[in-house]
Motif scaffolding. Sequence first.
Motif, PDB file in Angstrom:
ATOM      1  N   ASP A  57      -0.601  47.279  20.100  1.00 28.53           N
ATOM      2  CA  ASP A  57      -1.285  46.013  19.731  1.00 28.53           C
ATOM      3  C   ASP A  57      -0.412  44.871  19.586  1.00 28.53           C
ATOM      4  OD1 ASP A  57      -0.130  47.012  17.516  1.00 28.53           O
ATOM      5  OD2 ASP A  57      -1.827  46.780  16.324  1.00 28.53           O
ATOM      6  N   PHE A  58       0.752  45.141  19.206  1.00 30.16           N
ATOM      7  CA  PHE A  58       1.661  43.919  18.899  1.00 30.16           C
ATOM      8  C   PHE A  58       3.144  44.630  19.294  1.00 30.16           C
ATOM      9  CE2 PHE A  58      -1.728  43.320  15.738  1.00 30.16           C
ATOM     10  CZ  PHE A  58      -2.258  42.263  15.956  1.00 30.16           C
ATOM     11  N   TYR A  60       6.988  42.759  18.507  1.00 30.21           N
ATOM     12  CA  TYR A  60       7.396  41.445  17.655  1.00 30.21           C
ATOM     13  C   TYR A  60       8.550  41.574  17.203  1.00 30.21           C
ATOM     14  CZ  TYR A  60       5.638  44.409  13.761  1.00 30.21           C
ATOM     15  OH  TYR A  60       5.630  45.366  13.003  1.00 30.21           O
ATOM     16  N   ILE A  78       5.199  37.281  17.845  1.00 26.73           N
ATOM     17  CA  ILE A  78       4.288  38.216  18.145  1.00 26.73           C
ATOM     18  C   ILE A  78       3.963  38.220  19.387  1.00 26.73           C
ATOM     19  CG2 ILE A  78       2.343  39.497  17.465  1.00 26.73           C
ATOM     20  CD1 ILE A  78       4.426  38.920  15.128  1.00 26.73           C
ATOM     21  N   ASN A  80       0.684  39.480  21.195  1.00 25.41           N
ATOM     22  CA  ASN A  80      -0.525  39.963  21.063  1.00 25.41           C
ATOM     23  C   ASN A  80      -1.024  40.882  22.350  1.00 25.41           C
ATOM     24  OD1 ASN A  80      -3.333  40.530  20.617  1.00 25.41           O
ATOM     25  ND2 ASN A  80      -3.318  38.621  18.970  1.00 25.41           N
TER      26      ASN A  80
END
Length: 162
Positions: A57-58, A60, A78, A80
Amino acid sequence: MENLNKYISIYKEQLKKGDILIAYNELVKFVMKLRTDFIKSLSDHYSFTGILHGYLDFTYFYYSNDFLKSKKLKFGLILNHMEMRFEVWLLGNTKPIQQKYWELSKNTKWNKDKTEMPKYSILESIIVKNPDFDNLDKLIEQIETQMMKASDEILDYLKTLN
């Protein structure tokens, strides 16, 4: 979870096709390059942590300076994956810190459309909505410029809270 075997079967099928695996690996490598480049170009402004992988999902990394550290805050750059965009998040080191700064910033432009605190952050700023991954040098420049702009703006706001 019902039908977990069904989801795992679909997952395996998609991985065997190879496209998702290639895309994910290239995206992670790109975020790693961003971090490395920013350490070289922005270390007089921020310190940077290692890359963290979410659950597809991320992707970072955190960055901070003395002011943020004194407030037990940090930024995150991030990627995304669901929205396929880059964002800057303001985060607290603990849940109580996040809650405190959410209360102080829930009426700001970053949170104006939110009725509750984001799941992982205090506030979020979209910095590159439609990244062009076919021109990575330009994308790195765009992310750096927009990251610094968003970070400076958030820092300016935080300094008014003292």
